[in-house]
Design an enzyme around this catalytic site. Structure first.
Site, PDB file in Angstrom:
ATOM      1  N   LYS A  20       0.803  -1.533   0.018  1.00 35.24           N
ATOM      2  CA  LYS A  20      -0.097   0.258  -0.101  1.00 35.24           C
ATOM      3  C   LYS A  20       1.094   1.011   0.019  1.00 35.24           C
ATOM      4  CE  LYS A  20       0.156  -0.088   4.583  1.00 35.24           C
ATOM      5  NZ  LYS A  20      -0.626  -1.387   6.208  1.00 35.24           N
ATOM      6  N   TYR A  71      17.269  29.692   8.283  1.00 32.11           N
ATOM      7  CA  TYR A  71      16.762  30.080   8.586  1.00 32.11           C
ATOM      8  C   TYR A  71      16.825  29.866  11.063  1.00 32.11           C
ATOM      9  CZ  TYR A  71      14.041  30.318   4.566  1.00 32.11           C
ATOM     10  OH  TYR A  71      14.016  30.197   3.359  1.00 32.11           O
TER      11      TYR A  71
HETATM   12  C1  LIG Z   1      -0.052  -1.899   7.083  1.00 34.97           C
HETATM   13  C2  LIG Z   1      -0.670  -3.404   6.800  1.00 34.97           C
HETATM   14  C3  LIG Z   1       0.366  -4.987   7.305  1.00 34.97           C
HETATM   15  C4  LIG Z   1       1.957  -4.536   6.887  1.00 34.97           C
HETATM   16  O1  LIG Z   1       2.667  -3.958   8.617  1.00 34.97           O
HETATM   17  P1  LIG Z   1       3.832  -4.075   8.735  1.00 34.97           P
HETATM   18  O2  LIG Z   1       3.986  -3.591   9.693  1.00 34.97           O
HETATM   19  O3  LIG Z   1       4.154  -2.597   7.610  1.00 34.97           O
HETATM   20  O4  LIG Z   1       4.382  -4.903   8.587  1.00 34.97           O
HETATM   21  C5  LIG Z   1      -0.655  -5.424   7.847  1.00 34.97           C
HETATM   22  N1  LIG Z   1      -1.721  -5.939   7.770  1.00 34.97           N
HETATM   23  C6  LIG Z   1      -2.582  -4.771   7.136  1.00 34.97           C
HETATM   24  C7  LIG Z   1      -3.805  -5.186   7.808  1.00 34.97           C
HETATM   25  C8  LIG Z   1      -1.933  -3.111   7.343  1.00 34.97           C
HETATM   26  O5  LIG Z   1      -2.686  -2.926   6.831  1.00 34.97           O
END
Ligand SMILES: *Cc1c(COP(=O)(O)O)cnc(C)c1O
Length: 358
Positions: free
Chosen positions: A35, A253
């Site tokens: 994702k 800055y």
């Molecule tokens: C993002 C996600 C994962 C992966 O999690 P990590 O901590 O990046 O391994 C697994 N299951 C779900 C439902 C997620 O949303």
């Protein structure tokens, strides 16, 4: 010449990290989580390199459709399911597997005609974000199995505190999930990266590695290398100026940092407009010619300044590494008060990406 501020994405390292997940979850199938544009690494390139994954998990319908349009053949799981009946037509058309986490989604499935779908039923074992309470699962499952739009049902849950080895809540979540062992579903899934690497009790039919695939530790007290993971993204820039300033002169800055003595200051062509975190304090390291050099003063939009006293030979054009090979993103994230996940996701579109296999 194009700007030297670029990210190198090492697809060999990505593939190596998938084998590390396989080693730890040897009896499980792997749903690689890609994702948010593959945690900022480029979702399509990541999916193509991970052709050994058994399935992919994404957050949105648009991500899933982009994968199908790129020809990705594996099962694709929509981790947030769907919201509207219109979404179902796309789910059918692109053969996606939605996560069902709310009774409203079942009502939509019951009303819509179309083919039978494989779905995942999300159980809320304590994260209290998405999902059905364990006590409701049996009834929800029979409702799903009675729906002509549903083929196979798999059960999943998500761990809230698995990044902390000391936190027993993970065992409590696993225990709550185990109360559903007698239900007839075709498969189950518990573990994210932290579950895979740190909680063997979370092993189940499917594991869902995310951050570990990108070479980053999911734990708050280690870096990827300690788990045999290799960083996939290396973020680089170059020095565009080296100037001498006198004792007492302010840098950048707000003049938040002043030269303690006459000294060389380097200017690197990267800033928060590229996704480098503005909030890191002076002292946060970058790598120049293999040496750690501290950032001084505030990070600007397009530039940041570094103290070159320990690197007197550094010259205009020299490479500056912000994180990746030789400098774990976990360390920069800690300095910025966040986690590696966020830094990787936030690299902006003006940073060019180079994919390599080494
Ligand atoms: C993002 C996600 C994962 C992966 O999690 P990590 O901590 O990046 O391994 C697994 N299951 C779900 C439902 C997620 O949303």
């Amino acid at each position: 010449m194009t700007r030297a501020t670029r990210a190198t994405l090492n697809l060999r390292a990505l593939q190596h990290n998938l084998t590390v997940a396989r080693r730890h979850a040897s009896d499980s199938r792997l749903m690689a989580i890609i994702k948010a544009n593959g945690y900022g690494h480029g979702m399509i390139e990541v999916a193509q390199a991970l052709d050994d994954a058994d399935a992919f998990g994404v957050a949105t319908l648009d991500e899933a459709i982009a994968l199908r349009e790129a020809g990705i053949p594996q099962s694709i799981v929509l981790l947030e399911g769907f919201v509207r009946e219109d979404d179902l037509r796309l789910i059918d058309g692109f053969q996606l597997q939605p996560v069902i986490h709310h009774p409203d989604q079942i009502a939509i499935l019951e009303q819509a005609s179309g083919p039978a779908l494989d779905v995942w039923l999300k159980v809320d074992t304590g994260m209290h974000r998405l999902g059905v309470a364990p006590a409701e699962v049996a009834a929800t499952l029979s409702r799903l199995l009675g729906c002509p739009r549903v083929a196979r049902v798999r059960l999943m849950t998500h761990l809230a505190n698995a990044d902390d080895h000391e936190d027993d809540f993970t065992l409590e979540q696993i225990r709550r999930f185990e109360t559903l062992d007698d239900l007839s579903v075709t498969a189950r899934s518990i573990a994210n990266s932290a579950g895979i690497l740190g909680w063997p009790q979370a092993a189940s039919d499917w594991a869902r590695p995310g951050i570990m695939l990108y070479g980053v530790s999911p734990f708050n007290n280690s870096v990827g290398e300690q788990h045999d993971l290799r960083p996939v993204m290396t973020l680089r820039s170059q020095l565009i100026a080296v100037n001498r300033h006198q004792a007492g002169e302010p840098i950048g800055y707000g003049g938040s940092w002043r030269c303690p003595e006459d000294m060389p200051i380097g200017v690197a062509a990267i800033g928060y407009g590229d996704g480098y975190p503005r909030h890191v304090p002076s002292g946060t390291p970058v790598l120049i010619n293999g040496k750690r050099v501290p950032i001084v003063g505030r990070v600007s939009m397009d530039m940041l300044c570094v103290d070159l006293r320990n690197c007197p030979k550094a010259a205009i054009g020299d490479e500056v590494i912000l994180w990746g090979e030789g400098l774990p993103v976990e360390e920069i994230a800690e300095a910025a008060g966040t986690i590696g996940y966020e830094l990787l996701c936030k690299v902006t579109a003006r940073v060019g990406f180079d994919y390599i296999h080494e």
